[in-house]
Design an enzyme around this catalytic site. Structure first.
Site, PDB file in Angstrom:
ATOM      1  N   CYS A  79      68.116  47.719 101.188  1.00 43.12           N
ATOM      2  CA  CYS A  79      68.016  46.453 101.557  1.00 43.12           C
ATOM      3  C   CYS A  79      68.328  45.955 102.938  1.00 43.12           C
ATOM      4  CB  CYS A  79      68.762  45.574 100.560  1.00 43.12           C
ATOM      5  SG  CYS A  79      68.771  46.187  98.979  1.00 43.12           S
TER       6      CYS A  79
HETATM    7  C1  BEZ Z   1      70.086  50.442  98.680  1.00 39.71           C
HETATM    8  O1  BEZ Z   1      69.418  49.331  98.956  1.00 39.71           O
HETATM    9  O2  BEZ Z   1      69.744  51.599  99.186  1.00 39.71           O
HETATM   10  C2  BEZ Z   1      70.688  50.666  97.390  1.00 39.71           C
HETATM   11  C3  BEZ Z   1      70.713  49.632  96.262  1.00 39.71           C
HETATM   12  C4  BEZ Z   1      71.349  49.737  95.023  1.00 39.71           C
HETATM   13  C5  BEZ Z   1      72.243  50.579  94.933  1.00 39.71           C
HETATM   14  C6  BEZ Z   1      72.343  51.723  96.060  1.00 39.71           C
HETATM   15  C7  BEZ Z   1      71.477  51.555  97.107  1.00 39.71           C
END
Ligand code: BEZ
Length: 179
Positions: A55
């Site tokens: 994200c």
């Molecule tokens: C990520 O955006 O990489 C992510 C999202 C949720 C849990 C772990 C990682």
């Protein structure tokens, strides 16, 4: 979700207000779904958590960078919603130097639950969060829907592609060509 109205929810945001005084001049401001969505064609995207790697490295910065392409295709706002409180979302926005994307704090998960997108992420110690999805929302009604595959609780992967800004731009462009 296609053709459905986004849920009517009141979001508890924190806004800067110098009249509060002191070194941390912020106050609560309620913002409703209508305030965000009425009378506008917008992109909404939702993700599992502020500050998480995909994200923060790809999804949010890419929407920010591609803002002018979205505007050229008739998108008036880009909103990012996450099941995080207003303090966390404001800190994330500040750390990302956001100017274009507006962050919506869905701390209680009410909006995400009513969108049918709330999932458990207890496997990561996250509690209830949002499945990754995006939508074009026109005057509060879902016009196009982009949901990552495999909607499930405690998913051991984190699919990302369908809801990327690049994919949504391609869909908007092909729709415009077809019109
Ligand atoms: C990520 O955006 O990489 C992510 C999202 C949720 C849990 C772990 C990682």
């Amino acid at each position: 979700m296609l053709g459905r109205k986004v849920p009517a929810v009141t979001f508890r945001t924190r806004v800067r207000d110098e009249s509060v005084g002191g070194s941390n001049p912020f106050r609560w401001q309620d913002v409703t779904s209508d305030d965000y969505f009425a009378g506008k064609r917008v992109v909404l995207f939702s993700l599992p958590g502020a500050f998480t790697p995909t994200c923060s490295t790809y999804q949010l910065p890419d929407f920010e960078k591609l803002n002018s392409e979205f505007r050229a295709l008739g998108i008036e706002e880009i909103y990012c919603v996450s099941v995080n409180d207003a303090f966390v979302m404001n800190a994330w926005g500040k750390s990302q130097g956001l100017e274009n994307v507006k962050l919506i704090p869905d701390g209680s998960g009410e909006f995400t639950r009513k969108m049918g997108m709330l999932v458990a992420k207890d496997n990561l110690g996250f509690g209830m969060r949002s499945w990754r999805y995006a939508a074009i929302v026109n005057n509060g009604v879902v016009e196009q829907w982009f949901e990552e595959e495999g909607y499930s609780d405690n998913c051991d992967s984190d699919p990302y592609g369908v809801s990327s800004p690049q994919n949504i731009l391609a869909a908007l462009k092909s729709r415009k060509l077809a019109a």
